[in-house]
Design an enzyme around this catalytic site. Sequence first.
Site, PDB file in Angstrom:
ATOM      1  N   ASP A   1       0.781  -1.344   0.007  1.00 30.84           N
ATOM      2  CA  ASP A   1      -0.064   0.119  -0.075  1.00 30.84           C
ATOM      3  C   ASP A   1       0.779   1.343   0.096  1.00 30.84           C
ATOM      4  O   ASP A   1       1.690   1.353   0.982  1.00 30.84           O
ATOM      5  CB  ASP A   1      -1.004  -0.054   1.243  1.00 30.84           C
ATOM      6  CG  ASP A   1      -1.550  -1.427   1.597  1.00 30.84           C
ATOM      7  OD1 ASP A   1      -0.993  -2.463   1.106  1.00 30.84           O
ATOM      8  OD2 ASP A   1      -2.684  -1.416   2.027  1.00 30.84           O
TER       9      ASP A   1
ATOM     10  N   GLU B   1      -4.616   2.336  -2.739  1.00 30.05           N
ATOM     11  CA  GLU B   1      -5.478   2.829  -2.152  1.00 30.05           C
ATOM     12  C   GLU B   1      -5.637   3.721  -1.053  1.00 30.05           C
ATOM     13  O   GLU B   1      -6.653   4.463  -0.692  1.00 30.05           O
ATOM     14  CB  GLU B   1      -6.749   1.665  -1.895  1.00 30.05           C
ATOM     15  CG  GLU B   1      -6.080   1.007  -0.640  1.00 30.05           C
ATOM     16  CD  GLU B   1      -7.001   0.428   0.165  1.00 30.05           C
ATOM     17  OE1 GLU B   1      -8.388   0.236   0.097  1.00 30.05           O
ATOM     18  OE2 GLU B   1      -6.582   0.134   1.475  1.00 30.05           O
ATOM     19  N   ASN B   2      -4.270   4.100  -0.676  1.00 26.22           N
ATOM     20  CA  ASN B   2      -4.072   4.882   0.428  1.00 26.22           C
ATOM     21  C   ASN B   2      -3.113   6.243  -0.072  1.00 26.22           C
ATOM     22  O   ASN B   2      -2.605   6.825   0.844  1.00 26.22           O
ATOM     23  CB  ASN B   2      -3.406   4.415   1.514  1.00 26.22           C
ATOM     24  CG  ASN B   2      -4.086   3.122   2.065  1.00 26.22           C
ATOM     25  OD1 ASN B   2      -3.472   2.025   2.358  1.00 26.22           O
ATOM     26  ND2 ASN B   2      -5.398   3.575   2.651  1.00 26.22           N
TER      27      ASN B   2
ATOM     28  N   ASN C   1     -10.400  -1.606   0.598  1.00 32.04           N
ATOM     29  CA  ASN C   1     -11.581  -0.823   0.985  1.00 32.04           C
ATOM     30  C   ASN C   1     -11.603   0.604   1.143  1.00 32.04           C
ATOM     31  O   ASN C   1     -12.688   1.190   1.181  1.00 32.04           O
ATOM     32  CB  ASN C   1     -11.460  -1.303   2.845  1.00 32.04           C
ATOM     33  CG  ASN C   1     -10.062  -0.741   3.291  1.00 32.04           C
ATOM     34  OD1 ASN C   1      -9.019  -1.367   2.855  1.00 32.04           O
ATOM     35  ND2 ASN C   1     -10.409  -0.217   4.276  1.00 32.04           N
ATOM     36  N   HIS C   2     -10.398   1.191   0.657  1.00 26.47           N
ATOM     37  CA  HIS C   2     -10.512   2.778   0.353  1.00 26.47           C
ATOM     38  C   HIS C   2     -10.915   3.092  -0.929  1.00 26.47           C
ATOM     39  O   HIS C   2     -10.693   4.211  -1.390  1.00 26.47           O
ATOM     40  CB  HIS C   2      -9.280   3.469   0.998  1.00 26.47           C
ATOM     41  CG  HIS C   2      -9.305   3.288   2.439  1.00 26.47           C
ATOM     42  ND1 HIS C   2     -10.003   4.328   3.287  1.00 26.47           N
ATOM     43  CD2 HIS C   2      -8.288   2.769   3.201  1.00 26.47           C
ATOM     44  CE1 HIS C   2      -9.657   4.080   4.657  1.00 26.47           C
ATOM     45  NE2 HIS C   2      -8.760   3.184   4.423  1.00 26.47           N
TER      46      HIS C   2
ATOM     47  N   HIS D   1      -6.529  -8.149   0.064  1.00 27.71           N
ATOM     48  CA  HIS D   1      -6.547  -6.994   0.517  1.00 27.71           C
ATOM     49  C   HIS D   1      -7.385  -7.433   1.886  1.00 27.71           C
ATOM     50  O   HIS D   1      -8.418  -7.459   1.835  1.00 27.71           O
ATOM     51  CB  HIS D   1      -6.942  -6.021  -0.089  1.00 27.71           C
ATOM     52  CG  HIS D   1      -7.020  -4.576   0.572  1.00 27.71           C
ATOM     53  ND1 HIS D   1      -5.550  -4.164   0.493  1.00 27.71           N
ATOM     54  CD2 HIS D   1      -7.580  -3.791   1.549  1.00 27.71           C
ATOM     55  CE1 HIS D   1      -5.601  -2.880   1.127  1.00 27.71           C
ATOM     56  NE2 HIS D   1      -6.704  -2.818   1.744  1.00 27.71           N
TER      57      HIS D   1
ATOM     58  N   HIS E   1      -3.029  -4.509   2.967  1.00 25.46           N
ATOM     59  CA  HIS E   1      -3.841  -3.940   4.096  1.00 25.46           C
ATOM     60  C   HIS E   1      -3.306  -3.464   5.408  1.00 25.46           C
ATOM     61  O   HIS E   1      -3.867  -2.579   5.826  1.00 25.46           O
ATOM     62  CB  HIS E   1      -5.295  -4.359   4.019  1.00 25.46           C
ATOM     63  CG  HIS E   1      -6.302  -3.902   4.986  1.00 25.46           C
ATOM     64  ND1 HIS E   1      -6.877  -2.704   4.653  1.00 25.46           N
ATOM     65  CD2 HIS E   1      -6.767  -4.159   6.302  1.00 25.46           C
ATOM     66  CE1 HIS E   1      -7.512  -2.323   5.752  1.00 25.46           C
ATOM     67  NE2 HIS E   1      -7.585  -3.308   6.755  1.00 25.46           N
TER      68      HIS E   1
ATOM     69  N   HIS F   1      -0.399  -2.979   6.334  1.00 28.16           N
ATOM     70  CA  HIS F   1       0.785  -2.108   6.433  1.00 28.16           C
ATOM     71  C   HIS F   1       2.006  -2.549   7.105  1.00 28.16           C
ATOM     72  O   HIS F   1       2.841  -1.666   7.231  1.00 28.16           O
ATOM     73  CB  HIS F   1       0.189  -0.655   6.641  1.00 28.16           C
ATOM     74  CG  HIS F   1      -0.858   0.122   5.938  1.00 28.16           C
ATOM     75  ND1 HIS F   1      -0.680   1.407   5.991  1.00 28.16           N
ATOM     76  CD2 HIS F   1      -1.600  -0.502   5.061  1.00 28.16           C
ATOM     77  CE1 HIS F   1      -1.794   1.877   4.992  1.00 28.16           C
ATOM     78  NE2 HIS F   1      -2.031   0.524   4.347  1.00 28.16           N
TER      79      HIS F   1
HETATM   80 FE   FE2 Z   1      -6.813  -1.228   3.156  1.00 26.52          FE
END
Ligand code: FE2
Length: 263
Positions: free
Chosen positions: A8, A39-40, A68-69, A155, A180, A182
């Site tokens: 990520d 996604e981040n 999810n983001h 993820h 996810h 991290h």
């Molecule tokens: Fe995530």
Amino acid sequence: MNLLILGDIMGASGRKALTTKLPNLIETNKIDFVIVNGENASDDGRGITQEISEEFFKIGVDVITSGNHIWDKKETTDFIEKENRLLRPANLVSGSPGRGYKIYSSKDKKFKVGVINLMGNVFMKKTEDVFKTAKEICNKIKLKKDVDFLVVDFHGEITSEKMAAGHFFDGQATCVVGTHTHVPTADTRILNGGTAYQTDIGMCGDYNSVIGMNKENSIKRFFKEKDAKSHFPAQGEGTLSGVIVETNFETGLAKKIMLKLFL
Ligand code: FE2
């Protein structure tokens, strides 16, 4: 054929690390295909914009996965329809914009690489059954028939769900990596059937943080202090974290997987 898969990308620190290091990494490690979880990547660590996606493709990223983001930036629902190289989890509720898996070409156009993006069901947003979706896609994309290589980004929050997915895909995918949390796990390995696996490949961002977020503020939030703000990314120097997978063209499976931290 070598794959580079990075975890990520977290906020501006993660983007800067990627922009400054990726072109050289591709060259030095003879990388044929690059996947990052994006996604981040926005400044606030929530979602990804079209501008950021295009910047990533320009410097050598072939596919951006997510989780999810994915819908945190409003514009994403529109541009994902036109941008094949940005994936959202395949097991989002049916009718969601975009796509969760696709077949791409390697940089030299010699190989077909399938990429599947999945999102766990445990402690994550409500989605369709991830294992049912995994099975359905597996029946559609067969290694060495439809693709030369197949990569899965799972993820998810919990290790057991990701590990079970790794074993499910064993022998049917080149590699399965988790994203996810991290935090990179120390279980980089090749499973019995030849699929490379790591439960989580970590984050690309400032590790002097709480999973990429400003640590002082994060501590305040855990102490429920009144002046705690909403989480925001740490701004220090970013480290890239991910894996390089050396593949076997005959089988489509993995020869070697190495966890790499690029400081
Ligand atoms: Fe995530």
